[in-house]
Design an enzyme around this catalytic site. Structure first.
Site, mmCIF file in Angstrom:
data_model
loop_
_atom_site.group_PDB
_atom_site.id
_atom_site.type_symbol
_atom_site.label_atom_id
_atom_site.label_comp_id
_atom_site.label_asym_id
_atom_site.label_seq_id
_atom_site.Cartn_x
_atom_site.Cartn_y
_atom_site.Cartn_z
ATOM 1 N N GLU A 60 0.928 -1.156 0.124
ATOM 2 C CA GLU A 60 -0.152 0.115 0.153
ATOM 3 C C GLU A 60 0.963 1.231 -0.102
ATOM 4 O O GLU A 60 0.743 2.344 -0.730
ATOM 5 C CB GLU A 60 -0.892 -0.051 1.220
ATOM 6 C CG GLU A 60 -2.089 -0.960 0.960
ATOM 7 C CD GLU A 60 -2.923 -0.721 -0.194
ATOM 8 O OE1 GLU A 60 -2.970 0.520 -0.613
ATOM 9 O OE2 GLU A 60 -3.592 -1.444 -0.515
ATOM 10 N N TYR A 143 -6.761 6.332 4.251
ATOM 11 C CA TYR A 143 -6.769 5.486 3.137
ATOM 12 C C TYR A 143 -6.011 4.285 3.606
ATOM 13 O O TYR A 143 -6.536 3.162 3.586
ATOM 14 C CB TYR A 143 -6.198 5.970 1.908
ATOM 15 C CG TYR A 143 -5.962 4.910 0.993
ATOM 16 C CD1 TYR A 143 -6.981 4.248 0.275
ATOM 17 C CD2 TYR A 143 -4.861 4.533 0.817
ATOM 18 C CE1 TYR A 143 -6.705 3.038 -0.555
ATOM 19 C CE2 TYR A 143 -4.319 3.228 0.045
ATOM 20 C CZ TYR A 143 -5.446 2.612 -0.598
ATOM 21 O OH TYR A 143 -5.232 1.506 -1.684
ATOM 22 N N ASP A 161 -9.484 4.793 -3.004
ATOM 23 C CA ASP A 161 -8.295 5.382 -3.755
ATOM 24 C C ASP A 161 -8.916 5.891 -5.121
ATOM 25 O O ASP A 161 -10.161 6.077 -5.192
ATOM 26 C CB ASP A 161 -7.454 4.270 -3.853
ATOM 27 C CG ASP A 161 -7.666 3.391 -5.120
ATOM 28 O OD1 ASP A 161 -9.003 3.235 -5.593
ATOM 29 O OD2 ASP A 161 -7.001 2.585 -5.862
ATOM 30 N N CYS A 216 -12.308 0.363 -15.698
ATOM 31 C CA CYS A 216 -12.911 1.751 -15.454
ATOM 32 C C CYS A 216 -11.823 2.575 -15.475
ATOM 33 O O CYS A 216 -11.656 3.574 -14.364
ATOM 34 C CB CYS A 216 -14.046 1.862 -14.453
ATOM 35 S SG CYS A 216 -14.991 3.418 -14.665
ATOM 36 N N CYS A 226 -17.354 -4.136 -18.871
ATOM 37 C CA CYS A 226 -17.459 -3.781 -17.303
ATOM 38 C C CYS A 226 -18.711 -4.517 -17.055
ATOM 39 O O CYS A 226 -19.861 -4.623 -17.670
ATOM 40 C CB CYS A 226 -18.001 -2.370 -17.307
ATOM 41 S SG CYS A 226 -18.392 -1.894 -15.639
ATOM 42 N N CYS A 232 -24.524 1.653 -15.072
ATOM 43 C CA CYS A 232 -23.523 2.803 -14.886
ATOM 44 C C CYS A 232 -24.340 4.124 -15.372
ATOM 45 O O CYS A 232 -24.747 4.411 -16.425
ATOM 46 C CB CYS A 232 -22.369 2.679 -15.673
ATOM 47 S SG CYS A 232 -21.188 3.976 -15.815
#
Length: 315
Positions: A60, A143, A161, A216, A226, A232
């Protein structure tokens, strides 16, 4: 980021998470995105069980503003050298900066070293499971604390994120891009979208992030791949163009960041203090070079010594 072992899908409880401004939420998004992730998730080392919480934390830190392809070799070398936080904590912080190599934003290396020291001193060398304890570690923000708690320990947290924010902006809010900085409205939406079941929520966090990374994307999104294209909001609205200031990519050539990188490269390759003259050779413009070097010293990435010598920090 990583993900916990695949759980059975579960539906969130009825409540505010089921609708928000008339957008499709809840299981209408959870099941197809998680199913897609089960089939298409990349085989990454920090997703393996043997990576453990420390491997997740290291990934991370490294993945912030840095693509996976650049992180992989450094990550593997890092974990081979420092398989536990205590191993890193025993080293000088300058060794973390040296091992960071050319990943960029090297202050992350110092922060990761500081977190390793704190984990060793406060938690017996084990990455804490509690979100508040993670957040209290040096160098860890909201985060990273949420990501480690979710991906390493399978907990229920909103993990926001850039990729996740873009997926939510398009699929739910109906805009092409999220704001430049995370807003309270985005956090509220992310919490509303969380499945109630803890393990499913952790899987959803990993799956929505992967969807943003692979499908995406910021440019040239592949909507035909997707799993939630039919729901969407942005696609259904005809993909309206982004409104607001133009989104410009970060420049690098000729910036202080480039000069800092060149100076650090000299120091990383040296195992003895480096004279000012060796640093002067890496950049032609003396004012910018001096400014970049002063910045590295101020950030704790470079330690000045007497006699015009410099080295990576020992303390």
């Amino acid at each position: 980021m990583t993900a916990p072992t695949k759980p059975p899908h579960s539906s969130p409880a009825d409540g505010p998470a089921d609708t928000l401004a008339g957008s499709p939420l809840g299981e209408d998004l959870h099941a197809p995105v998680i199913d897609w992730f089960d089939e298409h998730a990349r085989d990454l080392p920090w997703r393996l069980p043997e990576a453990g919480p420390w491997g997740v934390m290291v990934s991370e830190f490294m993945l912030q503003q840095t693509p996976v392809s650049r992180v992989l070799p450094v990550y593997e070398q890092w974990l081979a050298r420092w398989p536990r936080p205590a191993d890193l904590a025993r080293e000088a912080p300058g060794e973390a900066v040296r091992a960071w190599g050319r990943l960029g934003y090297p202050r992350r290396a110092l922060r990761l070293h500081g977190a390793a020291v704190a984990i060793t001193e406060r938690h017996g060398g084990d990455v804490p499971t509690d979100h508040a304890q993670l957040l209290a570690l040096p160098g860890i923000g909201e985060y990273t604390a949420a990501a480690v708690a979710s991906f390493a320990y399978g907990q229920r947290h909103a993990v926001l994120d850039t990729n996740v924010r873009r997926v939510f902006a398009r699929a739910v809010t109906g805009v092409q891009y999220p704001p430049n900085a995370t807003t309270a409205a985005e956090r509220k939406l992310a919490r509303a979208l969380l499945p109630e079941d803890e393990r499913t929520a952790a899987r959803w966090a990993a799956a929505s992030m992967e969807l943003g990374a692979l499908v995406c994307t910021a440019k040239n999104e592949t909507c035909h791949r997707c799993p939630i294209a039919a729901q969407c909001a942005w696609r259904l609205a005809g993909k309206p163009e982004h409104e607001g200031p133009p989104r410009r990519g970060q420049t690098y050539a000729g910036t202080d960041r480039q000069v800092r990188g060149k100076l650090l490269a000299v120091l990383r390759e040296a195992h003895a203090p480096v004279p000012q003259s060796a640093l002067d050779r890496v950049w032609h413009e003396p004012v910018q070079r001096a400014r970049a070097l002063d910045g590295l010293v101020a950030d704790g990435l470079v330690e000045p010594l007497s006699g015009g010598l410099y080295r990576l920090p020992l303390t």
